[in-house]
Design an enzyme around this catalytic site. Structure first.
Site, PDB file in Angstrom:
ATOM      1  CE1 TYR A 137      -1.408  -3.790   6.918  1.00  0.00           C
ATOM      2  CE2 TYR A 137      -1.860  -3.450   4.598  1.00  0.00           C
ATOM      3  CZ  TYR A 137      -1.598  -2.945   5.862  1.00  0.00           C
ATOM      4  OH  TYR A 137      -1.521  -1.585   6.050  1.00  0.00           O
ATOM      5  CG  ASP A 177      -9.348  -6.612   2.319  1.00  0.00           C
ATOM      6  OD1 ASP A 177      -9.415  -5.877   1.306  1.00  0.00           O
ATOM      7  OD2 ASP A 177      -8.501  -6.460   3.208  1.00  0.00           O
ATOM      8  CE  LYS A 218      -3.802  -1.286  -1.475  1.00  0.00           C
ATOM      9  NZ  LYS A 218      -2.431  -1.154  -1.132  1.00  0.00           N
TER      10      LYS A 218
HETATM   11  C1  LIG Z   1      -5.852  -6.434   1.367  1.00  0.00           C
HETATM   12  C2  LIG Z   1      -5.708  -5.035   1.908  1.00  0.00           C
HETATM   13  N1  LIG Z   1      -6.695  -4.521   2.671  1.00  0.00           N
HETATM   14  C3  LIG Z   1      -6.626  -3.269   3.168  1.00  0.00           C
HETATM   15  C4  LIG Z   1      -5.537  -2.478   2.927  1.00  0.00           C
HETATM   16  C5  LIG Z   1      -5.459  -1.081   3.495  1.00  0.00           C
HETATM   17  O1  LIG Z   1      -5.584  -0.158   2.476  1.00  0.00           O
HETATM   18  P1  LIG Z   1      -5.004   1.344   2.679  1.00  0.00           P
HETATM   19  O2  LIG Z   1      -3.505   1.247   2.622  1.00  0.00           O
HETATM   20  O3  LIG Z   1      -5.600   2.107   1.539  1.00  0.00           O
HETATM   21  O4  LIG Z   1      -5.494   1.813   4.007  1.00  0.00           O
HETATM   22  C6  LIG Z   1      -4.495  -2.959   2.133  1.00  0.00           C
HETATM   23  C7  LIG Z   1      -3.307  -2.125   1.838  1.00  0.00           C
HETATM   24  O5  LIG Z   1      -2.357  -2.512   1.238  1.00  0.00           O
HETATM   25  C8  LIG Z   1      -4.570  -4.274   1.631  1.00  0.00           C
HETATM   26  O6  LIG Z   1      -3.579  -4.805   0.901  1.00  0.00           O
END
Ligand SMILES: Cc1ncc(COP(=O)(O)O)c(C=O)c1O
Length: 451
Positions: free
Chosen positions: A156, A259, A286
């Site tokens: 994800y 990421d 986050k």
């Molecule tokens: C690994 C990862 N990348 C990207 C995102 C996307 O972040 P956002 O919810 O702030 O758009 C998340 C969200 O949980 C995530 O866990």
């Protein structure tokens, strides 16, 4: 809010059945599809509605007190209403919340990120992790002139079309030609053509990863990697997978995109330092926003120059009305200042203790369950078979029924996990909270599996 003293089942704390929350959900259904603004915050029969939070505790609108291990999907590192953030926000909010001009706050947060994570030499802020990974992918395309990206099956990375590919594939459609993972678009909101620009990699199969990257490398702009991706089990990738990615990136000039929207919490200088990686681009989010909406793409100055707009049109455009707003910047700054190296190390050790306690509890109870994770992150699996990747933790019939039951049972015990029974620790937690979580989780998992 003070801490609860009980560690035993407490049916009177039946949080998910509070009348106030039931009414709030009924009301929401009239104006919100499914009664919930985010699919991830909904679970049957309905979630409790939050009234306030302080430190690692939430109070819902029915007055139930809940130990928060969801931390708004791992975005809160100091829990709720972190006093330095509240104070900094109070100070700034009376002077304007957003300007069509830069502020010095944005430079200060960029410096703070660079100072702790030298690989993040230059930084651009945005408003979410989704945007952060999307801009990193666009940067990789701009830097290489190539269209395609590679990502791990099941991983994800937010809601950008290309990054959702094979996020929800299953046994009926996950095998592609020659046994490689198929590129499967996520839902009907994604144009099918997107799949042709995404190469899907098997997280735990280094030889196959190497072969796919050897074949597809010349058309790849970037490889997107989260080294502890929750949907693929919340386990680190094998060294062979990292080696295969590193070799392919070097050979074909592919950008390595880490990421770290969640992973930044795992080490003071970011998760890539744990795995010896030298990413070209890093997506953040986050915790760097101190509880407010945030994302950032960062990397060495020569890579980040792709966004430089001062010599005519940039290779890759980046903007955002609320990007780098002063509220997020000041909250992020005091939050990162307080999450210094000793704080990171303490929280990671607390996570080790929690996982060890739970494993010991499962072993003593003789049940087939395990806790994966690293540092302050953890996820429950109802099997003793090794969890290595997306396929090894794809929910079977037992997980489909038992995980939601354990999630609700934990809530009845006054402990909030995410709906798939993963969680994160926050700095206000200590030995007492670890004891509460471990005791409840072992008891409730044992009880549900026996029922
Ligand atoms: C690994 C990862 N990348 C990207 C995102 C996307 O972040 P956002 O919810 O702030 O758009 C998340 C969200 O949980 C995530 O866990």
């Amino acid at each position: 809010m003070s801490s609860p003293v009980t560690t035993s089942a407490n049916p009177s704390n039946a949080t998910q059945f509070g009348m106030g929350s039931a009414r709030a959900f009924e009301r929401a259904k009239h104006v919100v599809p499914g009664g919930s603004m985010r699919s991830a915050t909904w679970f049957a029969p309905h979630p409790p509605y939050a009234a306030r939070g302080e430190g690692c505790w939430i109070e819902d609108i029915d007055g139930h007190r809940i130990l928060d291990c969801a931390n708004n999907f791992f975005s809160l590192i100091h829990g709720h209403a972190f006093p330095p953030a509240v104070e900094a926000l109070r100070d700034v909010i009376g002077r304007g919340t957003a300007f069509g001009l830069p502020t010095e706050y944005e430079t200060a947060l960029a410096e703070a990120i660079r100072d702790r994570a030298p690989r993040c030499e230059h930084v651009r802020f945005c408003n979410s992790g989704t945007e952060a990974v999307m801009f990193a992918v666009k940067a990789a395309r701009g830097l290489t002139g190539r269209p395609a990206i590679a990502k791990m099956e099941g991983a994800y990375h937010g809601a950008y079309d290309h990054l959702e590919v094979s996020l929800g594939s299953g046994p009926a459609n996950w095998d592609g030609p020659g046994g490689d993972p198929a590129a499967v678009v996520y839902d009907r909101g994604t144009p099918p053509g997107v799949a042709s620009d995404v190469v899907v990699l098997p997280y735990a199969d280094p030889e196959r990863c190497a072969a796919i990257l050897e074949r597809e490398g010349p058309r790849l702009a970037g490889v997107v990697l989260d080294t502890l991706t929750s949907k693929a089990g919340m386990v680190p990738p094998p060294q062979g997978t990292l080696d295969a990615i590193r070799d392919a990136c070097r050979r074909y000039g592919i950008m390595l995109i880490c990421d770290e929207v969640i992973g930044f919490r795992l080490a003071h200088a970011g998760a890539h330092t744990v795995f010896g990686l030298e990413p070209d681009l890093i997506a953040l989010g986050k915790i760097i926003g101190g509880g407010l909406p945030v994302g950032a793409v960062a990397g060495p100055a020569d890579r980040m120059a792709v966004f430089d707009h001062t010599h005519g049109a940039p290779a890759v455009a980046h903007g955002g009305t609320f990007s780098a707003n002063p509220l997020t910047m000041v909250a992020g700054l005091v939050t990162l200042e307080a999450f210094d190296k000793p704080a990171v190390d303490r929280l990671n050790r607390l996570g080790d203790t929690l996982r060890a306690r739970i494993h010991a509890g499962f072993a003593a109870a003789g049940i087939a369950a395990q806790m994966t994770g690293y540092g302050s992150l953890f996820r429950l699996h109802l099997t003793s078979a090794p969890i290595t990747d997306y396929r090894s933790c794809y929910p079977d019939a037992l997980a489909k029924t038992a995980i939601p039951k354990i999630h609700l049972a934990m809530l009845d015990r006054g402990i909030l996990l995410t709906p798939n029974c993963s969680g994160s620790l926050s700095t206000p937690m200590g030995a007492a909270e670890i004891d509460l979580i471990a005791t409840a989780l072992v008891e409730e998992t044992t009880r549900v599996l026996a029922s």
